[in-house]
Design an enzyme around this catalytic site. Structure first.
Site, short mmCIF file in Angstrom:
data_model
loop_
_atom_site.label_atom_id
_atom_site.label_comp_id
_atom_site.label_asym_id
_atom_site.label_seq_id
_atom_site.Cartn_x
_atom_site.Cartn_y
_atom_site.Cartn_z
N SER A 197 1.04 -1.40 0.34
CA SER A 197 -0.11 0.05 0.11
C SER A 197 0.86 1.57 0.24
N GLY A 198 1.72 1.10 1.07
CA GLY A 198 2.17 3.19 1.11
C GLY A 198 3.53 2.65 -0.26
N THR B 154 0.20 -7.04 1.62
CA THR B 154 -0.66 -7.55 2.42
C THR B 154 -2.32 -7.29 2.03
N CYS C 125 -6.76 -6.87 3.48
CA CYS C 125 -8.05 -6.28 3.42
C CYS C 125 -8.72 -6.46 2.59
N LYS D 42 -9.73 -10.69 2.59
CA LYS D 42 -11.01 -11.34 3.62
C LYS D 42 -11.73 -10.24 3.76
N TYR E 215 -2.30 -2.81 -10.06
CA TYR E 215 -1.17 -2.27 -9.68
C TYR E 215 0.12 -1.92 -10.22
N TYR F 107 -7.97 -7.70 15.89
CA TYR F 107 -8.72 -7.49 14.50
C TYR F 107 -8.89 -8.85 14.18
N ILE F 108 -7.47 -9.01 13.68
CA ILE F 108 -7.79 -10.12 12.60
C ILE F 108 -8.26 -11.32 13.07
N GLU G 66 -11.94 -11.33 13.75
CA GLU G 66 -12.73 -11.38 12.11
C GLU G 66 -12.97 -12.75 10.61
N THR H 40 -4.52 0.38 6.05
CA THR H 40 -3.43 0.56 4.65
C THR H 40 -3.96 2.23 4.32
N HIS I 6 -34.77 8.28 7.55
CA HIS I 6 -36.01 7.50 7.90
C HIS I 6 -36.20 6.28 7.02
N GLU J 73 -29.23 7.14 12.02
CA GLU J 73 -30.14 7.71 12.37
C GLU J 73 -30.09 8.57 14.05
P1 FAD Z 1 2.96 -4.23 2.72
O1 FAD Z 1 1.54 -3.76 2.53
O2 FAD Z 1 3.19 -4.77 3.63
O3 FAD Z 1 3.43 -3.94 1.69
C1 FAD Z 1 5.23 -4.45 2.17
C2 FAD Z 1 5.70 -5.19 0.84
O4 FAD Z 1 7.16 -5.51 0.95
C3 FAD Z 1 4.81 -6.40 -0.14
O5 FAD Z 1 4.63 -6.77 -0.65
C4 FAD Z 1 6.15 -7.36 0.89
O6 FAD Z 1 6.61 -8.35 -0.08
C5 FAD Z 1 7.77 -6.69 0.11
N1 FAD Z 1 9.17 -6.39 1.15
C6 FAD Z 1 9.22 -6.69 2.29
N2 FAD Z 1 10.40 -6.88 1.50
C7 FAD Z 1 10.86 -6.44 0.93
C8 FAD Z 1 12.16 -6.66 0.36
N3 FAD Z 1 12.85 -7.03 1.03
N4 FAD Z 1 12.64 -6.85 -0.88
C9 FAD Z 1 11.08 -5.86 -1.24
N5 FAD Z 1 10.14 -6.31 -0.92
C10 FAD Z 1 10.04 -6.31 0.07
N6 FAD Z 1 -5.84 -2.32 7.17
C11 FAD Z 1 -7.13 -1.72 6.60
O7 FAD Z 1 -7.12 -0.58 6.33
N7 FAD Z 1 -8.32 -2.31 6.89
C12 FAD Z 1 -8.30 -3.57 6.60
O8 FAD Z 1 -10.10 -4.35 6.41
C13 FAD Z 1 -7.63 -4.87 6.99
N8 FAD Z 1 -7.17 -5.48 6.62
C14 FAD Z 1 -5.85 -6.70 6.85
C15 FAD Z 1 -6.02 -8.18 7.44
C16 FAD Z 1 -5.43 -9.00 7.54
C17 FAD Z 1 -5.37 -10.17 7.43
C18 FAD Z 1 -3.73 -8.49 7.69
C19 FAD Z 1 -2.80 -9.25 7.51
C20 FAD Z 1 -4.21 -7.11 7.74
C21 FAD Z 1 -4.61 -6.06 7.15
N9 FAD Z 1 -4.83 -4.91 7.18
C22 FAD Z 1 -5.92 -4.14 7.16
C23 FAD Z 1 -3.60 -3.86 7.86
C24 FAD Z 1 -2.81 -3.67 5.84
O9 FAD Z 1 -3.15 -4.96 5.28
C25 FAD Z 1 -1.40 -3.09 6.58
O10 FAD Z 1 -1.25 -2.10 7.36
C26 FAD Z 1 -1.12 -2.31 4.63
O11 FAD Z 1 -1.25 -3.63 3.80
C27 FAD Z 1 -0.25 -2.03 5.79
O12 FAD Z 1 0.61 -1.68 3.98
P2 FAD Z 1 2.53 -1.41 3.61
O13 FAD Z 1 3.15 -0.75 2.29
O14 FAD Z 1 3.16 -0.77 5.34
O15 FAD Z 1 3.03 -2.89 3.55
P1 NDP Z 2 -3.24 -7.24 17.23
O1 NDP Z 2 -2.63 -6.31 17.81
O2 NDP Z 2 -4.97 -6.22 16.59
O3 NDP Z 2 -4.60 -8.55 18.14
C1 NDP Z 2 -3.10 -8.91 19.01
C2 NDP Z 2 -4.28 -10.33 19.61
O4 NDP Z 2 -3.22 -11.45 19.48
C3 NDP Z 2 -4.20 -9.50 20.55
O5 NDP Z 2 -5.25 -9.94 21.57
C4 NDP Z 2 -3.33 -9.77 21.67
O6 NDP Z 2 -3.93 -10.25 23.20
C5 NDP Z 2 -3.09 -11.58 21.46
N1 NDP Z 2 -1.59 -11.77 21.77
C6 NDP Z 2 -0.26 -10.89 21.36
N2 NDP Z 2 0.44 -12.05 21.92
C7 NDP Z 2 -0.05 -12.82 22.50
C8 NDP Z 2 0.52 -14.01 23.26
N3 NDP Z 2 1.85 -14.04 23.26
N4 NDP Z 2 -0.41 -14.73 23.23
C9 NDP Z 2 -1.50 -15.08 23.26
N5 NDP Z 2 -2.43 -13.86 22.59
C10 NDP Z 2 -1.75 -12.87 22.10
O7 NDP Z 2 -3.24 -8.07 16.41
P2 NDP Z 2 -3.94 -8.76 14.70
O8 NDP Z 2 -2.81 -10.16 14.37
O9 NDP Z 2 -4.98 -8.91 14.99
O10 NDP Z 2 -3.77 -7.68 13.25
C11 NDP Z 2 -2.43 -6.97 13.40
C12 NDP Z 2 -3.05 -5.72 13.33
O11 NDP Z 2 -3.31 -5.75 11.19
C13 NDP Z 2 -3.89 -4.81 14.08
O12 NDP Z 2 -3.70 -4.11 14.67
C14 NDP Z 2 -5.01 -3.82 12.93
O13 NDP Z 2 -3.71 -2.53 12.77
C15 NDP Z 2 -4.02 -4.25 10.38
N6 NDP Z 2 -5.35 -4.75 10.75
C16 NDP Z 2 -6.23 -4.34 10.51
C17 NDP Z 2 -7.55 -4.74 10.51
C18 NDP Z 2 -9.30 -3.61 9.83
O14 NDP Z 2 -8.42 -2.62 9.75
N7 NDP Z 2 -10.38 -4.31 9.69
C19 NDP Z 2 -7.78 -5.59 9.83
C20 NDP Z 2 -6.78 -6.76 10.28
C21 NDP Z 2 -6.14 -6.35 11.08
P3 NDP Z 2 -4.24 -8.85 24.22
O15 NDP Z 2 -5.36 -8.41 23.61
O16 NDP Z 2 -4.35 -8.76 25.46
O17 NDP Z 2 -3.03 -7.40 23.95
#
Ligand code: FAD
Ligand code: NDP
Length: 456
Positions: free
Chosen positions: A15-16, A42, A48, A51, A99, A177-178, A181, A310, A440, A445
């Site tokens: 994304s970034g 990602t 996103c 999912k 992309y 979150y994950i 979801e 993102t 409504h 609302e």
């Molecule tokens: P990324 O999108 O992770 O991109 C990093 C890229 O760098 C990757 O393609 C990787 O292959 C590449 N890379 C890494 N190292 C190297 C290297 N050395 N050389 C070349 N390439 C490399 N956010 C939301 O806003 N809404 C959501 O609904 C949401 N759902 C999510 C669901 C899941 C299951 C997960 C895991 C995340 C979700 N997120 C969501 C979070 C969101 O995906 C991330 O915050 C976002 O993708 C971050 O963007 P980024 O550019 O920092 O990194």
């Molecule tokens: P989160 O930080 O949201 O949640 C991590 C969970 O794992 C928490 O419940 C935490 O517990 C638990 N945990 C952490 N360490 C341990 C451990 N050692 N043993 C047992 N449980 C543990 O991370 P996610 O992995 O769910 O998602 C990563 C990020 O990705 C999110 O923070 C969000 O920013 C982004 N994301 C956004 C989405 C969206 O916008 N809809 C969807 C999916 C991801 P505790 O509560 O006790 O800290």
């Protein structure tokens, strides 16, 4: 004068990274971007987008159930996991191509491979060296899984989209979150889902009422959430995976998903060669303008310690591009991203939408606050036969009357809160909410008709 192959080298095509590369190139910079996997990162490939597609798939289970209450008679619905996976893969492939076009259009040089820093201006990809005036690290994050016996039997969210076969019994570890979801998604798709959370609540960063309300609704929908529970070990047994919990009980599962947080992708990047400082969690340390400890290197998105979303990664990328390659039509200035009222949604069933402060956070920040909240059965469920309820809450700073927190659990919560987030950034007061005419009949609302304070 040093010579450079590129004005900007971006490591990571998520994304970034893609946003930074294509916007800088559109402003005339010579830009290269390195991606080791698929373009889109990602969000597009394992976050996103897939999912949300799976979440829509899960939503049909509810729709079929509700349809009968509205007079529809359907046969027994059957779910085809292979079909969903194939359709998802097709759509993601299309997005990867989109992309690529976004980068090709303004002339970004896209390089496939693992990029690592050699020094503050040099990037190596498979032995090829490229010199750039500026470097942006946008390598994102990766799942974190805690240590325990049998850890290798668990899987992370990257692998769940193509899981084979469909898990009839899914154990989800985590309460963020994950975890929430995917617990909702697989519950909707027909798996028997058990969710283990180490604390006494899910979604630690969210408003307490939201956490409690969502947990009740997810449990009503069929997710078996077990609080204060951690895994001791996993081993493969005769009947799938045998999961031993810390208090001595056992569970059987076909798959165990670890959704226990994500850590910054900073290993093997040669950051030490360039002298880039990391924090104690291994994330790149940046200042308010995303500058690392090395002047030529910036970092945006999940690789630093800000919100992992993102739209946040996109906003950060734009701030860096505006600073390095200013838009000639705008005055040059170093902008910052304002993280105070970032809206976010959790795509559970029902969903969560939130923006601004939790009740506890607002009390700490503003002192005197007033709370308005409401809980009701949405009109849709008067005939649907489902007992799902909706929750809404406003947090108001008493002194200024400004709405500083909005929270919702219910259908379309993300869609609804996105609109209200604009009003909140504009500083809307509760009086402004009250003077807004509602639409409504909608659930939304309710946010403009809550007149009686619940507490102060
Ligand atoms: P990324 O999108 O992770 O991109 C990093 C890229 O760098 C990757 O393609 C990787 O292959 C590449 N890379 C890494 N190292 C190297 C290297 N050395 N050389 C070349 N390439 C490399 N956010 C939301 O806003 N809404 C959501 O609904 C949401 N759902 C999510 C669901 C899941 C299951 C997960 C895991 C995340 C979700 N997120 C969501 C979070 C969101 O995906 C991330 O915050 C976002 O993708 C971050 O963007 P980024 O550019 O920092 O990194
Ligand atoms: P989160 O930080 O949201 O949640 C991590 C969970 O794992 C928490 O419940 C935490 O517990 C638990 N945990 C952490 N360490 C341990 C451990 N050692 N043993 C047992 N449980 C543990 O991370 P996610 O992995 O769910 O998602 C990563 C990020 O990705 C999110 O923070 C969000 O920013 C982004 N994301 C956004 C989405 C969206 O916008 N809809 C969807 C999916 C991801 P505790 O509560 O006790 O800290």
């Amino acid at each position: 004068m040093p010579t450079f192959d590129f004005d900007l080298f971006v490591i990571g095509g998520g994304s970034g990274g893609v946003r930074a590369a294509r916007m800088a190139a559109a402003r005339g910079a010579r830009v290269a971007l390195a991606e080791v996997a698929e373009l889109g990162g990602t969000c597009v490939n394992v976050g996103c987008i897939p999912k949300k597609l799976y979440s829509y798939a899960a939503g049909y289970a509810e729709a079929f159930e509700e349809a009968a209450g509205y007079g529809w008679q359907l046969g027994e619905p059957r779910f085809d996991w292979q079909h969903l996976k194939t359709q998802r893969a097709k759509e993601i492939k299309r997005l990867n191509g989109a992309y690529r076009a976004l980068l090709d259009g303004p002339g970004v040089t896209t390089l496939q491979g693992w990029a690592a820093l050699v020094d503050p201006h040099t990037v190596d990809i498979d032995g090829q060296r490229h010199r750039a005036r500026h470097i942006i690290v946008a390598t994102g994050g990766m799942p974190f899984v805690p240590e325990f016996v049998g850890r290798e039997h668990g899987l992370v969210s990257d692998a769940i989209f193509d899981l084979e076969p469909f898990p009839r019994r899914l154990l989800v570890v985590g309460g963020g979150y994950i975890a929430c979801e995917f617990a909702s998604i697989f519950n909707g798709l027909g798996a028997k889902v058990t969710q283990l959370q180490r604390k006494s609540h899910i979604l630690s960063e969210f408003d307490e009422d939201v956490r409690q309300f969502l947990a009740v609704e997810m449990q009503k929908a069929g997710v078996d959430i077990r609080f204060n529970t951690e895994i001791a070990s996993i081993r493969r047994g005769a009947d799938g995976l045998d999961v031993m919990l810390e208090r001595g009980t056992h569970l059987q599962a076909d798959a165990v998903l670890f959704a226990t947080g994500r850590v910054a992708n900073t290993q093997g990047l040669g950051l030490e060669n360039a002298g880039v400082a990391l924090d104690d969690k291994g994330a790149i340390v940046v200042d308010a303008h995303y500058r690392s400890s090395v002047p030529s290197i910036h970092a945006v998105g999940d690789v630093s310690t800000r919100m992992q979303l993102t739209p946040v990664a996109l906003a950060e990328a734009m701030v860096v591009v505006d600073a390095l390659f200013p838009d000639p039509k705008q005055p040059a200035r170093r902008r910052k991203v304002d993280y105070e009222f970032v809206p976010t949604a959790v795509f559970t069933h029902p969903g969560v939408g939130t923006c601004g402060y939790t009740e506890a956070g607002a009390r700490q920040k503003f002192g005197d606050i007033t709370i308005f909240s409401s809980e009701f059965k949405a009109l849709r469920h008067t005939l649907s036969g489902r007992s799902e309820r909706t929750f809404m809450k406003l947090v108001v700073e008493t002194k200024t009357d400004r709405v500083v927190g909005i929270h919702m659990v219910g259908a379309d919560a993300g869609e609804i809160v996105q609109g209200f987030a604009v009003a909140m950034r504009a500083g809307a007061t509760k009086a402004v909410f009250d003077s807004t005419i509602g639409i409504h009949p909608t659930a939304a609302e309710e946010f403009v008709t809550m007149r009686v304070a619940t507490s102060r």
